[in-house]
Each structure stands twice: as C-alpha cells, then as structure tokens.
Design a protein around this motif. Structure first.
Motif, short mmCIF file in Angstrom:
data_model
loop_
_atom_site.label_atom_id
_atom_site.label_comp_id
_atom_site.label_asym_id
_atom_site.label_seq_id
_atom_site.Cartn_x
_atom_site.Cartn_y
_atom_site.Cartn_z
N VAL A 44 1.02 -1.31 0.05
CA VAL A 44 0.15 0.05 -0.03
C VAL A 44 1.02 1.28 -0.01
CG1 VAL A 44 -1.70 1.17 1.42
CG2 VAL A 44 -1.94 -1.22 1.03
N LEU A 45 1.94 1.28 0.99
CA LEU A 45 2.69 2.53 0.87
C LEU A 45 3.49 2.54 -0.33
CD1 LEU A 45 4.28 1.97 4.58
CD2 LEU A 45 2.13 3.21 3.76
N ASP A 46 4.09 1.63 -0.97
CA ASP A 46 4.70 1.63 -2.10
C ASP A 46 3.63 2.12 -3.25
OD1 ASP A 46 7.25 0.63 -1.71
OD2 ASP A 46 6.60 -1.47 -1.96
N ALA A 47 2.39 1.78 -3.26
CA ALA A 47 1.46 2.11 -4.23
C ALA A 47 1.34 3.87 -3.92
CB ALA A 47 0.25 1.31 -4.26
N ARG A 105 6.81 7.64 5.41
CA ARG A 105 8.31 7.87 4.73
C ARG A 105 9.44 7.22 5.34
NH1 ARG A 105 9.74 8.05 0.59
NH2 ARG A 105 7.67 8.67 -0.04
N SER A 106 9.48 7.32 6.56
CA SER A 106 10.85 6.59 7.42
C SER A 106 10.92 5.19 7.11
CB SER A 106 10.63 6.85 8.94
OG SER A 106 10.97 8.10 9.14
N ALA A 107 9.57 4.46 7.04
CA ALA A 107 9.50 2.89 6.92
C ALA A 107 10.02 2.68 5.18
CB ALA A 107 8.40 2.43 7.12
N LEU A 108 9.47 3.63 4.44
CA LEU A 108 9.70 3.52 3.02
C LEU A 108 11.18 3.50 2.54
CD1 LEU A 108 6.63 4.95 1.47
CD2 LEU A 108 7.42 2.60 0.89
N ASP A 109 11.99 4.81 3.49
CA ASP A 109 13.36 4.92 3.06
C ASP A 109 14.17 3.89 3.55
OD1 ASP A 109 12.54 7.42 2.33
OD2 ASP A 109 13.10 8.66 3.77
N ALA A 110 13.74 3.21 4.94
CA ALA A 110 14.60 2.09 5.39
C ALA A 110 14.52 0.98 4.17
CB ALA A 110 14.02 1.94 6.76
N ALA A 111 13.26 0.82 3.70
CA ALA A 111 13.08 -0.48 2.94
C ALA A 111 13.98 -0.07 1.47
CB ALA A 111 11.53 -0.30 2.58
N HIS A 112 14.04 1.05 1.04
CA HIS A 112 14.90 1.41 -0.06
C HIS A 112 16.14 1.20 0.23
CE1 HIS A 112 11.30 2.91 -2.28
NE2 HIS A 112 11.12 3.89 -1.55
N ARG A 113 16.65 1.63 1.27
CA ARG A 113 18.09 1.36 1.66
C ARG A 113 18.48 -0.30 1.60
NH1 ARG A 113 17.06 5.65 5.15
NH2 ARG A 113 16.71 4.07 7.02
N SER A 114 17.41 -0.86 2.32
CA SER A 114 17.75 -2.47 2.35
C SER A 114 17.54 -2.93 1.07
CB SER A 114 16.78 -2.99 3.27
OG SER A 114 16.85 -2.66 4.63
N ARG A 115 16.77 -2.93 0.41
CA ARG A 115 16.70 -3.30 -1.13
C ARG A 115 17.77 -2.76 -1.82
NH1 ARG A 115 10.71 -1.01 -2.34
NH2 ARG A 115 9.51 -2.39 -0.65
#
Length: 160
Positions: A44-47, A105-115
């Motif tokens: 959902v957040l990615d969308a 935004r923080s969760a997405l930024d962390a996910a982007h860094r991990s990916r």
C-alpha cells in the motif's frame, strides 16, 4: 539463442525473481527495527509513493491488482497504524486522498536502503557498463510489460 529460447529464459528468471520476493524472503533483507510495518502494508505504501505520495483507494486497488473492498481494508489498517492520513481532495471534495505520514516515509526510506543494499551486493562484481545496461533493459522490460499486459496477447509478436 533463438527468440523462443530467450523468452523462455526470461520467463524462468522472472519466476525466480517472483519467488525471491515473497514476504519471507524480503523480511530477511531488513533489520529487526525495520520490520515494524506489516509486509502487506508495504504494498500500500509503495503504491501511494509511486503516485507521488497521494493516491485514492481505487489507485491502490489498481496498483495491487486487488478489489476495492480489500484495498479499503488495507488502507484502513495503514491509517490505523499511523502510516497514511486521509484528506479531502481540494479539487473534488467527494474524493479522499491518501498521503504518507512521516512514519511511512521513514519505513519506506529504510526499505529502499535495504533493497538497494541487497541489489548492490548482487551486482558488486559487475562493471559499470553491465550495471547500466541491466538497469536500462530491466526498466524497458518493466515499462513494455506493463503496456503489454493490459489486454490479453497485447504486444505478443511471433518470434523465430
């Protein structure tokens, strides 16, 4: 390699990628502090992020290829978890826009860094040319595939 063999190799690779992107596999990529967001909610957040941080429930349903009631339940969970906020559309008060919160935004930024770290590890031995060519071709594939899957058999050409 013939066109048919190449298409078969692409299909096998895409199946392998899909399998590697399961919730369980993705969960191994993040540190424990980054797993606080339910993996289903990440879709959902990615969308919302893909729609430049403002989307409707219908946009999310379409992006996730799910029905509207399921999208509504996922959105309600994200709102309750403090990851999305609802606001009236300034151009059409009947529409509700969903926006990312700072927590999202923080969760997405962390996910982007991990990916990105995982992708960097995978391609660490590639030279700059290979990396650029892969990025170009994968991006082209995703764009063309998106257009080609809107109707059955769209964009399918005979290969010899």
């Amino acid at each position: 390699m013939s066109g048919d063999d190449a298409v078969a190799a692409i299909e096998r690779a895409m199946v392998a990628i899909r399998r590697s992107q399961t919730r369980r596999a993705l969960k191994r990529l993040v540190t424990p502090s980054e797993t606080a967001v339910d993996p289903t909610t990440f879709g959902v957040l990615d969308a919302v992020e893909a729609r430049e941080d403002a989307a409707t429930v219908g946009d999310i349903a379409q992006a996730l290829d799910i029905d509207q009631p399921r999208a509504s339940r996922l959105v309600a969970r994200a709102v309750a978890d403090g990851l999305l906020r609802r606001e009236a559309d300034q151009h059409d008060a009947r529409r509700v826009l969903l926006r990312l919160t700072p927590s999202a935004r923080s969760a997405l930024d962390a996910a982007h860094r991990s990916r990105r770290a995982a992708f960097a590890r995978t391609t660490a031995d590639w030279d700059a040319g290979e990396l650029a060519e892969f990025a170009r071709l994968l991006t082209k594939f995703v764009e063309d595939h998106g257009r080609g899957t809107t109707t059955p058999d769209a964009g399918v050409a005979q290969r010899t």
